[in-house]
Design a protein around this motif. Structure first.
Motif, mmCIF file in Angstrom:
data_model
loop_
_atom_site.group_PDB
_atom_site.id
_atom_site.type_symbol
_atom_site.label_atom_id
_atom_site.label_comp_id
_atom_site.label_asym_id
_atom_site.label_seq_id
_atom_site.Cartn_x
_atom_site.Cartn_y
_atom_site.Cartn_z
ATOM 1 N N TRP A 150 10.837 17.965 40.648
ATOM 2 C CA TRP A 150 11.364 16.972 39.705
ATOM 3 C C TRP A 150 11.030 15.559 40.176
ATOM 4 O O TRP A 150 10.691 14.686 39.362
ATOM 5 N N GLY A 151 11.121 15.319 41.473
ATOM 6 C CA GLY A 151 10.794 14.008 42.017
ATOM 7 C C GLY A 151 9.345 13.633 41.762
ATOM 8 O O GLY A 151 9.026 12.485 41.432
ATOM 9 N N ILE A 152 8.442 14.601 41.878
ATOM 10 C CA ILE A 152 7.020 14.352 41.622
ATOM 11 C C ILE A 152 6.805 13.995 40.154
ATOM 12 O O ILE A 152 6.063 13.059 39.815
ATOM 13 N N LEU A 153 7.479 14.723 39.254
ATOM 14 C CA LEU A 153 7.360 14.431 37.826
ATOM 15 C C LEU A 153 7.888 13.033 37.508
ATOM 16 O O LEU A 153 7.292 12.304 36.696
ATOM 17 N N LEU A 154 9.007 12.662 38.115
ATOM 18 C CA LEU A 154 9.554 11.317 37.916
ATOM 19 C C LEU A 154 8.555 10.253 38.350
ATOM 20 O O LEU A 154 8.334 9.257 37.650
ATOM 21 N N PHE A 155 7.989 10.444 39.525
ATOM 22 C CA PHE A 155 7.041 9.464 40.069
ATOM 23 C C PHE A 155 5.856 9.254 39.127
ATOM 24 O O PHE A 155 5.383 8.135 38.931
ATOM 25 N N ILE A 156 5.397 10.333 38.518
ATOM 26 C CA ILE A 156 4.199 10.258 37.675
ATOM 27 C C ILE A 156 4.510 9.749 36.278
ATOM 28 O O ILE A 156 3.777 8.904 35.728
ATOM 29 N N PHE A 157 5.593 10.227 35.674
ATOM 30 C CA PHE A 157 5.785 10.035 34.236
ATOM 31 C C PHE A 157 6.884 9.043 33.846
ATOM 32 O O PHE A 157 6.861 8.540 32.722
ATOM 33 N N LEU A 158 7.869 8.764 34.700
ATOM 34 C CA LEU A 158 8.957 7.879 34.294
ATOM 35 C C LEU A 158 8.494 6.425 34.327
ATOM 36 O O LEU A 158 8.103 5.918 35.385
ATOM 37 N N PRO A 159 8.512 5.697 33.183
ATOM 38 C CA PRO A 159 8.069 4.296 33.191
ATOM 39 C C PRO A 159 9.039 3.416 33.977
ATOM 40 O O PRO A 159 10.236 3.694 34.039
ATOM 41 N N ASP A 160 8.499 2.360 34.553
ATOM 42 C CA ASP A 160 9.305 1.474 35.396
ATOM 43 C C ASP A 160 10.050 0.411 34.605
ATOM 44 O O ASP A 160 11.074 -0.095 35.063
ATOM 45 N N SER A 161 9.541 0.058 33.430
ATOM 46 C CA SER A 161 10.122 -1.044 32.671
ATOM 47 C C SER A 161 9.544 -1.044 31.263
ATOM 48 O O SER A 161 8.399 -0.601 31.069
ATOM 49 N N PRO A 162 10.287 -1.539 30.262
ATOM 50 C CA PRO A 162 9.707 -1.697 28.922
ATOM 51 C C PRO A 162 8.508 -2.638 28.921
ATOM 52 O O PRO A 162 7.643 -2.535 28.055
ATOM 53 N N VAL A 163 8.457 -3.555 29.868
ATOM 54 C CA VAL A 163 7.381 -4.547 29.923
ATOM 55 C C VAL A 163 6.063 -3.922 30.371
ATOM 56 O O VAL A 163 4.991 -4.352 29.958
ATOM 57 N N THR A 164 6.129 -2.893 31.201
ATOM 58 C CA THR A 164 4.913 -2.310 31.787
ATOM 59 C C THR A 164 4.656 -0.871 31.359
ATOM 60 O O THR A 164 3.679 -0.269 31.805
ATOM 61 N N ALA A 165 5.510 -0.296 30.525
ATOM 62 C CA ALA A 165 5.401 1.129 30.177
ATOM 63 C C ALA A 165 4.051 1.449 29.549
ATOM 64 O O ALA A 165 3.718 0.931 28.472
ATOM 65 N N PRO A 166 3.231 2.302 30.179
ATOM 66 C CA PRO A 166 1.915 2.621 29.620
ATOM 67 C C PRO A 166 1.997 3.428 28.333
ATOM 68 O O PRO A 166 1.036 3.473 27.563
ATOM 69 N N GLN A 167 3.146 4.061 28.087
ATOM 70 C CA GLN A 167 3.291 4.877 26.881
ATOM 71 C C GLN A 167 3.499 4.039 25.617
ATOM 72 O O GLN A 167 3.443 4.565 24.510
ATOM 73 N N LEU A 168 3.777 2.724 25.770
ATOM 74 C CA LEU A 168 4.065 1.862 24.629
ATOM 75 C C LEU A 168 2.885 0.948 24.320
ATOM 76 O O LEU A 168 2.210 0.455 25.230
ATOM 77 N N SER A 169 2.672 0.700 23.038
ATOM 78 C CA SER A 169 1.692 -0.298 22.623
ATOM 79 C C SER A 169 2.259 -1.695 22.885
ATOM 80 O O SER A 169 3.455 -1.857 23.174
ATOM 81 N N ASP A 170 1.425 -2.716 22.763
ATOM 82 C CA ASP A 170 1.903 -4.084 22.985
ATOM 83 C C ASP A 170 3.019 -4.438 22.009
ATOM 84 O O ASP A 170 4.010 -5.065 22.393
ATOM 85 N N ARG A 171 2.866 -4.047 20.750
ATOM 86 C CA ARG A 171 3.915 -4.337 19.768
ATOM 87 C C ARG A 171 5.205 -3.585 20.111
ATOM 88 O O ARG A 171 6.297 -4.133 19.992
ATOM 89 N N GLU A 172 5.079 -2.334 20.533
ATOM 90 C CA GLU A 172 6.270 -1.554 20.889
ATOM 91 C C GLU A 172 6.976 -2.165 22.099
ATOM 92 O O GLU A 172 8.214 -2.167 22.159
ATOM 93 N N LYS A 173 6.220 -2.694 23.050
ATOM 94 C CA LYS A 173 6.838 -3.362 24.199
ATOM 95 C C LYS A 173 7.643 -4.571 23.755
ATOM 96 O O LYS A 173 8.780 -4.789 24.206
ATOM 97 N N ARG A 174 7.055 -5.385 22.864
ATOM 98 C CA ARG A 174 7.753 -6.575 22.378
ATOM 99 C C ARG A 174 9.017 -6.194 21.621
ATOM 100 O O ARG A 174 10.071 -6.805 21.795
#
Length: 515
Positions: A232-256
């Protein structure tokens, strides 16, 4: 959006610097010095009011839920099951030594609680959480190799230090992604893992009890759950985003949009700079000490019940395997109570959280009195009373939502999160020692410790609610705001400036408390 309320052809003049206590901020809207990480998404504060449809926000919330909540649903309840599968006999543990094993885990938690929260501010929170969950699982697996009390105690201390960041990180992540109204339900959803952990642990414990291998059953308990946590820790490290500002899963508009919709929280998203003045404010803030005491009083019962619950049930006369299975309804009850509490709270008027927290302590009180006064021959009645003690989890979830919604300033948030869990540690350390082995299986002193702690907790919740309500009225008078007033354009600009300036709730007079 609120920023479109002004209809004049020429914008009104910019308001003067907003009203804050102890700190001013610049009156221009271009940049805010040392502000929140969210400001990186905007050229200036006027950009914060892009129009968007409610359907677009709902779609984003669903996406955020899928990105965040599954990774926060993890529970770590092991020692209680190991107790009924022979760890006490195999390691020749006395009653007091088992109590110490329950407590030393929280000594590690206590020692590392403040440093780990400060490190959490400096490092990406998703990565830091993943590393710590992996280490927790690793040291849990090592406990299967322990040959005596000393070895097991040392590993429990280290495991406690590794776990010290988990719940504070969950709270920090929740405050970074969700509005204050959304936070109780999300905290409730990830906190139900405690209940599901007990229920699934009961099934897992029953399954482990069927293993006829070369190792004692309690060692398989540590190895299997430890391996799961490492994964579970490995999955968290890979997939859990650190912040709405830097989340790779979100587009620029979605971040805003993810940031914009949190403006009214007035608590910001993230700031990596440690601010000594916010540390000092947290130490001197009466609310922070009330949260510490709530963590302490709320977890004296948890410290005992979570580690002695299976032993209490075993004392009703059930076999070891049946005792494990009897934990399944207890875990299910905890999960149901948490979900009922957060959904009831969501449908009540805005400031009802303290009332809900008190109401969901009442079943716990009723169950505690029942465990003390019902005769041992009434097994069904005593078992029901034991299950009722799980309701304190629902109350604690509401208390956590009061904390996440009422503390602003990123450094102050991490300090306050550390403080409530310092109280949690102290309560969990103290709780098991009220369960004297000479009083088994009734544990009258332990049951009375739960009753007294619950009454203290209720008194603290009343004090907190009254204090926050008084402070809101004081701020309304200071700003000349009457209940029900519509925010004008000038006030909207002030809210824009204060939302992501990394001001504390005390510095920002625009902040209003939830209670």
């Amino acid at each position: 959006m609120a920023g479109n309320a002004h209809d004049g052809s020429n914008p009104p003049p910019k308001p003067p610097a907003m009203h804050v206590e102890g700190t001013g901020i610049p009156s221009n809207t271009d940049k805010i010095h040392d502000g929140d990480a969210a400001l990186a998404l905007f050229d200036n504060l006027a950009d914060m009011h892009d129009t968007f449809e409610p359907a677009e926000e709902k779609k984003l919330i669903r996406k955020i839920d899928l990105m965040i909540l599954p990774f926060l649903a993890i529970d770590k309840t092991t020692l209680s099951y190991a107790a009924i599968f022979g760890i006490e006999e195999d390691l020749n543990l006395s009653g007091d030594e088992y109590s110490w094993l329950s407590s030393v885990f929280y000594f590690g938690f206590l020692f590392w609680s403040l440093p780990t929260n400060l490190l959490m501010q400096r490092f990406p929170v998703g990565k830091y959480l993943g590393i710590n969950i992996f280490l927790w699982g690793f040291f849990l697996m090592l406990q299967a190799a322990a040959k005596n009390f000393t070895q097991l105690a040392v590993l429990r201390v280290i495991s406690g230090a590794a776990e010290a960041c988990s719940d504070p990180a969950f709270m920090l992540i929740t405050s970074m992604w969700y509005t204050r109204r959304e936070q109780p339900i999300r905290i409730g959803l990830w906190y139900t893992a405690n209940g599901f952990g007990i229920a699934i642990g009961g099934l897992l414990g029953y399954g482990i009890g069927q293993i006829k291998g070369s190792l004692p059953s309690w060692k398989y308990e540590f190895l299997i759950i430890g391996a799961f946590c490492c994964t579970w820790g490995i999955l968290l490290f890979i997939f859990l985003p650190d912040s709405p500002v830097t989340a790779p899963q979100l587009s620029d508009r979605e971040k805003r949009l993810a940031v914009e919709r949190l403006r009214d929280n007035q608590t910001g998203i993230e700031n990596k700079n440690l601010k000594p003045r916010q540390i000092l404010e947290a130490i001197l803030d009466w609310k922070v000490w009330v949260f510490f005491l709530l963590g302490f009083s709320g977890n004296i019962p948890n410290g005992g019940i979570s580690n002695f619950g299976t032993i209490i049930i075993h004392g009703f006369g059930f076999s070891t395997l049946v005792t494990s299975l009897m934990q399944i309804p207890y875990g299910a009850f905890i999960s149901v109570m948490i979900l009922v509490a957060v959904f009831v709270n969501d449908r009540l008027p805005r400031n009802s959280r303290c009332i809900v927290a008190i109401v969901f302590l009442l079943p716990n009180l009723a169950g505690s009195f029942g465990l003390h006064y019902l005769p041992s021959s009434n097994q069904v009645g005593r078992l029901i009373c034991y299950y009722l003690t799980g309701s304190y989890n629902a109350s604690f979830v509401i208390i956590l939502s009061i904390l996440t919604g009422n503390i602003a300033g990123h450094t102050k948030k991490v300090i306050t999160n550390a403080m409530i869990f310092l109280g949690v540690c102290a309560g969990n350390i103290s709780g098991p020692f009220f369960y004297k082995s000479s009083q088994a299986p009734g544990y009258s002193l332990g049951i009375w410790s739960m009753i007294v702690a619950n009454f203290v907790e209720i008194a603290l919740i009343v004090v907190l609610g009254l204090g926050l309500a008084w402070e809101n009225r004081r701020r309304d008078r200071a700003q000349g705001i009457s209940p029900g007033d519509e925010a004008d354009y000038t006030r909207e600009l002030e809210l824009d400036r204060s939302a992501f300036s990394d001001l504390t709730d005390k510095e920002n007079l625009n902040f209003r408390y939830l209670y």
